[in-house]
Structure formats: C-alpha cells, structure tokens
Design a protein around this motif. Structure first.
Motif, PDB file in Angstrom:
ATOM      1  N   LEU A   1       0.863  -0.758  -0.006  1.00 56.57           N
ATOM      2  CA  LEU A   1      -0.651   0.120   0.449  1.00 56.57           C
ATOM      3  C   LEU A   1       0.333   1.439   0.020  1.00 56.57           C
ATOM      4  O   LEU A   1       1.166   2.108   0.583  1.00 56.57           O
ATOM      5  CB  LEU A   1      -1.037   0.329   1.385  1.00 56.57           C
ATOM      6  N   ARG A   2       0.964   1.858  -1.329  1.00 56.68           N
ATOM      7  CA  ARG A   2       1.464   2.718  -1.457  1.00 56.68           C
ATOM      8  C   ARG A   2       0.941   4.526  -1.234  1.00 56.68           C
ATOM      9  O   ARG A   2       0.135   4.326  -0.802  1.00 56.68           O
ATOM     10  CB  ARG A   2       1.828   3.228  -2.758  1.00 56.68           C
ATOM     11  N   GLY A   3       1.916   5.265  -0.401  1.00 56.45           N
ATOM     12  CA  GLY A   3       1.275   6.661   0.582  1.00 56.45           C
ATOM     13  C   GLY A   3       0.851   6.506   1.943  1.00 56.45           C
ATOM     14  O   GLY A   3       0.954   5.194   2.638  1.00 56.45           O
ATOM     15  N   GLN A   4      -0.145   7.394   2.173  1.00 55.82           N
ATOM     16  CA  GLN A   4      -0.416   7.441   3.850  1.00 55.82           C
ATOM     17  C   GLN A   4      -2.492   7.828   3.601  1.00 55.82           C
ATOM     18  O   GLN A   4      -2.470   8.251   1.793  1.00 55.82           O
ATOM     19  CB  GLN A   4      -0.732   8.439   4.250  1.00 55.82           C
ATOM     20  N   TYR A   5      -2.808   7.573   4.125  1.00 57.97           N
ATOM     21  CA  TYR A   5      -4.603   7.421   3.708  1.00 57.97           C
ATOM     22  C   TYR A   5      -5.100   8.519   4.383  1.00 57.97           C
ATOM     23  O   TYR A   5      -4.835   8.809   5.861  1.00 57.97           O
ATOM     24  CB  TYR A   5      -4.925   5.895   4.244  1.00 57.97           C
ATOM     25  N   PHE A   6      -6.050   9.289   4.513  1.00 55.63           N
ATOM     26  CA  PHE A   6      -6.375  10.268   5.241  1.00 55.63           C
ATOM     27  C   PHE A   6      -8.569  10.221   5.292  1.00 55.63           C
ATOM     28  O   PHE A   6      -8.879   9.733   4.061  1.00 55.63           O
ATOM     29  CB  PHE A   6      -5.661  11.757   5.547  1.00 55.63           C
ATOM     30  N   LEU A   7      -8.265  10.946   6.494  1.00 53.80           N
ATOM     31  CA  LEU A   7     -10.096  11.250   5.845  1.00 53.80           C
ATOM     32  C   LEU A   7     -10.393  12.533   5.636  1.00 53.80           C
ATOM     33  O   LEU A   7     -11.720  12.494   4.662  1.00 53.80           O
ATOM     34  CB  LEU A   7     -11.142  11.015   7.716  1.00 53.80           C
TER      35      LEU A   7
ATOM     36  N   GLN B   1      -4.470  16.093   5.294  1.00 51.54           N
ATOM     37  CA  GLN B   1      -3.869  16.148   6.919  1.00 51.54           C
ATOM     38  C   GLN B   1      -4.323  15.522   7.902  1.00 51.54           C
ATOM     39  O   GLN B   1      -5.374  15.125   7.987  1.00 51.54           O
ATOM     40  CB  GLN B   1      -3.414  16.747   7.597  1.00 51.54           C
ATOM     41  N   PRO B   2      -3.148  15.282   9.539  1.00 51.51           N
ATOM     42  CA  PRO B   2      -3.943  14.698  10.073  1.00 51.51           C
ATOM     43  C   PRO B   2      -5.361  15.452  10.329  1.00 51.51           C
ATOM     44  O   PRO B   2      -5.170  16.580  11.200  1.00 51.51           O
ATOM     45  CB  PRO B   2      -3.246  14.449  10.737  1.00 51.51           C
ATOM     46  N   LEU B   3      -6.942  14.624  10.854  1.00 51.20           N
ATOM     47  CA  LEU B   3      -8.140  14.802  11.412  1.00 51.20           C
ATOM     48  C   LEU B   3      -7.722  16.310  12.329  1.00 51.20           C
ATOM     49  O   LEU B   3      -8.020  17.126  12.609  1.00 51.20           O
ATOM     50  CB  LEU B   3      -8.751  14.262  11.589  1.00 51.20           C
ATOM     51  N   ASP B   4      -6.907  16.040  13.429  1.00 53.05           N
ATOM     52  CA  ASP B   4      -7.215  16.667  14.290  1.00 53.05           C
ATOM     53  C   ASP B   4      -6.149  17.851  14.498  1.00 53.05           C
ATOM     54  O   ASP B   4      -5.573  18.884  15.061  1.00 53.05           O
ATOM     55  CB  ASP B   4      -6.937  16.076  15.906  1.00 53.05           C
ATOM     56  N   GLN B   5      -5.542  18.031  14.046  1.00 52.50           N
ATOM     57  CA  GLN B   5      -4.661  19.510  12.909  1.00 52.50           C
ATOM     58  C   GLN B   5      -4.772  19.705  11.669  1.00 52.50           C
ATOM     59  O   GLN B   5      -4.468  20.743  12.189  1.00 52.50           O
ATOM     60  CB  GLN B   5      -2.577  18.370  12.961  1.00 52.50           C
ATOM     61  N   VAL B   6      -6.056  19.305  11.253  1.00 55.55           N
ATOM     62  CA  VAL B   6      -6.653  20.708   9.867  1.00 55.55           C
ATOM     63  C   VAL B   6      -7.257  21.533  10.963  1.00 55.55           C
ATOM     64  O   VAL B   6      -7.870  21.719  12.488  1.00 55.55           O
ATOM     65  CB  VAL B   6      -7.539  19.838   9.288  1.00 55.55           C
ATOM     66  N   ASP B   7      -7.133  23.320  10.048  1.00 53.02           N
ATOM     67  CA  ASP B   7      -7.771  24.169  10.356  1.00 53.02           C
ATOM     68  C   ASP B   7      -9.197  24.190   9.763  1.00 53.02           C
ATOM     69  O   ASP B   7      -9.738  24.132   8.974  1.00 53.02           O
ATOM     70  CB  ASP B   7      -7.311  25.670   9.932  1.00 53.02           C
ATOM     71  N   LEU B   8     -10.277  23.042  10.969  1.00 51.36           N
ATOM     72  CA  LEU B   8     -11.934  23.138  10.212  1.00 51.36           C
ATOM     73  C   LEU B   8     -12.455  24.760  10.940  1.00 51.36           C
ATOM     74  O   LEU B   8     -13.538  25.102   9.968  1.00 51.36           O
ATOM     75  CB  LEU B   8     -12.522  22.146  11.010  1.00 51.36           C
ATOM     76  N   ASP B   9     -11.735  25.536  11.589  1.00 49.74           N
ATOM     77  CA  ASP B   9     -12.848  26.598  11.583  1.00 49.74           C
ATOM     78  C   ASP B   9     -12.588  27.850  10.315  1.00 49.74           C
ATOM     79  O   ASP B   9     -11.777  28.333   9.796  1.00 49.74           O
ATOM     80  CB  ASP B   9     -12.669  27.643  13.097  1.00 49.74           C
ATOM     81  N   THR B  10     -13.684  28.063   9.905  1.00 46.02           N
ATOM     82  CA  THR B  10     -14.251  29.702   9.492  1.00 46.02           C
ATOM     83  C   THR B  10     -13.372  30.855   9.298  1.00 46.02           C
ATOM     84  O   THR B  10     -12.884  31.063  10.894  1.00 46.02           O
ATOM     85  CB  THR B  10     -15.236  29.770   9.186  1.00 46.02           C
ATOM     86  N   PRO B  11     -13.523  32.390   9.010  1.00 41.05           N
ATOM     87  CA  PRO B  11     -12.745  33.043   9.299  1.00 41.05           C
ATOM     88  C   PRO B  11     -13.564  33.219  10.503  1.00 41.05           C
ATOM     89  O   PRO B  11     -14.735  33.588   9.877  1.00 41.05           O
ATOM     90  CB  PRO B  11     -12.468  33.785   7.888  1.00 41.05           C
ATOM     91  N   ALA B  12     -12.901  34.822  11.095  1.00 40.87           N
ATOM     92  CA  ALA B  12     -13.788  35.156  11.552  1.00 40.87           C
ATOM     93  C   ALA B  12     -14.809  36.101  11.804  1.00 40.87           C
ATOM     94  O   ALA B  12     -14.266  36.738  10.599  1.00 40.87           O
ATOM     95  CB  ALA B  12     -12.487  35.581  13.369  1.00 40.87           C
ATOM     96  N   ARG B  13     -15.612  35.915  11.948  1.00 40.20           N
ATOM     97  CA  ARG B  13     -16.453  37.555  11.460  1.00 40.20           C
ATOM     98  C   ARG B  13     -16.162  38.819  11.840  1.00 40.20           C
ATOM     99  O   ARG B  13     -15.414  39.538  13.416  1.00 40.20           O
ATOM    100  CB  ARG B  13     -17.874  37.108  11.772  1.00 40.20           C
TER     101      ARG B  13
END
Length: 319
Positions: free
Chosen positions: A248-254, A259-271
C-alpha cells in the motif's frame, strides 16, 4: 425469423418498502406515508453500518415509534459494524473512499465499496426475505417489491433503478415536486425540525467538508474522538490488506487536505476580520464538501452507487 419473448403481466408490487436513512428526505417520505399522502409502506428498512451519527440513531427511534402508530414497522438491517470491520485484520477488506497522499506528492481517492456492501446488499437481502424468496431461491418473474427512495427534485440526477428485477425503485418526492427546502419546511411543521442530514458512515465519511467535520467536533465529542482515532489507524492502509502483504503506497486520510484530522484548521474566518476570501469551486468544496448524506442508490457523496457488478450479477442470477 423474429424471436418473441414472453411477457409477464404486471400485477403491481407484492410489497411497498421504504429505504430509510433517517435523514431529511427519507424522514419526509415516511411521514407522508404515515399521513396517507402516499401509499402506506409494508416496512421501512434502515441499513445500519453500525457507526452512524448519534443524532441519526435518535431520530430513527423516534420514527420507529411514530410509524408504528400508523401501522408501518421500521426494521433495521445490517451487514456488520463498518468501523470494527475496517480495523479487523481478519475481516475481508472493504474499501472506503479515503483520501490518499502518494509518495510523489500527488493526491487521489481510494475506491468506494462501503455504500454497496453496508447499505445496498443488506437491503436487497431483506427485500428477498420479505418477498418470501431468500437467496438462493429464485424470485419468480413478475414478483417484486416497490422501494421508495428519498430523492428530492434538486437531486434528480441521483435517481437510479435497483439493478435487479425483484426490486423497483420509486421516488415519491420527485412525483410531489419536493425539493430539500420543502422537506425541511414539511418536517418543521410536524415537529421534526431537528432532523439531521443522514450519512452512511457519517462519522468517518471522507466526503465531509470542513462544515461537517466542524459540526461533529462541536456537537458530538465522542464521535469526534472516534473519527480522530480511526483517521490515525488507517494512515498506512487497512490492517487486513497489510496483513496479507499487499503493498500500500502512500498515506491515507479522512480529510481532503491529506492532513491528520485533529491538525486540520476547520474553523471559518472570524466575522468582522477585514480580509477578502476568494470563493471558488475548490474553496466551497473544502468548506461544505459534497452534501452530506449517503442513502442507498442515492449517495449524495461522490458518484451515484448502484452496487458492484458482482453484486448485481449475483442477484440477477438468483432472481
């Protein structure tokens, strides 16, 4: 010489079934049947992956009680727990559409089998059993169940046949001209306004956008923790595949960013922040993803699914 094929008179469906995802559209269809707007169902079938959102399970139980009063039984069918199966080295490998980061830096998407294996196949099996012809018994020509699918007019391109003779898909919301907004309004009028979007393997569906992941993080801490754990566990592929020595070549992500899920910036720009955000098809997809919801034959995440060729051929031979 012309060959004539014998035709079988259509005496109508032997059963009327609903493919119930417990999300907005299918909940609307069930309530329409409860109110007599459309014909009553002999059964509503919920295909459970074993790892649906808690809000979906809660709505399912409420619907079970509500529909029973109208004489419509709600049944759960299942092919197993997709989370446990995916992480079990001894279980047969079934692919989810994980995002892949290849050694050369390019990105891709793994093949999807989950909708077929954990949704479509169990529903076909249940339909056969309810008709009285469980596999491998042959379903006689002309005997079929009519299966309602919750597709609204804004998703008309998702409408597909079942691919087998003994199960005919129909689409009540298309006949009534309901779009998703009308479904939401209909549910709110009947006290079901908190119905959430259903999603096959919603907790880990790689087609989520930031909005879906953010909702899970902020509203279902346990589900978020499970998703983060699962994301880590599949980084180098599924245990069964690696145990079998498959390269299995490479890496797999959700997450689509790879990027690792808990390291992704999920927040939209602040109003109120003074900056411009370029809105493109790509940035819109990053935020919203494909619209959440993965019901059999009408998965709104990615391309429509009708089941694998092998599944369909098997069912046809048995029919």
């Amino acid at each position: 010489m012309t060959t004539r094929h014998a035709t079988v008179p259509d005496h109508g469906p032997a059963l009327r079934l609903l493919s119930l995802g417990a999300g907005v559209q299918s909940t609307t269809v069930l309530l329409l049947a409860c109110e007599g707007v459309i014909p009553r169902f002999d059964a509503a079938l919920f295909a459970d992956t074993g790892w649906e959102p808690r809000a979906v399970y809660a709505n399912l139980e409420r619907l079970r009680v509500h529909a029973e009063k109208a004489g419509i039984p709600v049944r759960t069918v299942s092919a197993g727990n997709i989370r446990a199966d995916a992480l079990d080295p001894k279980h047969r490998f079934v692919s989810m559409p994980l995002h892949t980061l290849n050694p050369d830096g390019s990105r891709g998407l793994a093949r999807r089998q989950c909708t077929s294996e954990y949704k479509i196949v169990p529903l076909k099996k249940a339909a056969r059993e309810l008709l009285g012809f469980p596999h491998p018994r042959r379903v006689p020509r002309g005997v079929y169940a009519e299966q309602s699918i919750g597709i609204s007019i804004d998703e008309i391109g998702r409408a597909r046949d079942s691919g087998v003779r003994f199960l005919r898909n129909v689409f009540p919301l298309l006949d009534l001209g309901f779009d998703r907004a009308r479904c939401v309004e209909f549910l709110a009028e009947r006290g079901f306004g908190r119905t959430v979007k259903s999603a096959c393997v919603a907790i880990t569906c790689p087609f989520h956008g930031n909005a879906g992941w953010r909702w899970l993080r902020d509203n279902d801490p346990d589900g978020w923790a499970e998703a983060v754990e699962f994301d880590r566990a599949i980084r180098h592929g599924y245990p069964h595949a690696t145990k079998q020595g498959q390269e299995l070549r490479g890496q797999y992500f959700l997450h689509r960013s790879c990027q690792p899920l808990d390291q992704v910036d999920l927040d939209t720009p602040a109003r109120g922040k003074r900056h411009l955000r370029l809105i493109t098809a790509e940035t819109a997809r990053d935020e919203d993803g494909d619209p959440d919801g993965c019901s059999p034959w009408s998965c709104r995440s990615g391309e429509p699914v009708t089941g694998t060729e092998t599944d369909t051929q098997t069912e046809e031979r048995a029919a």
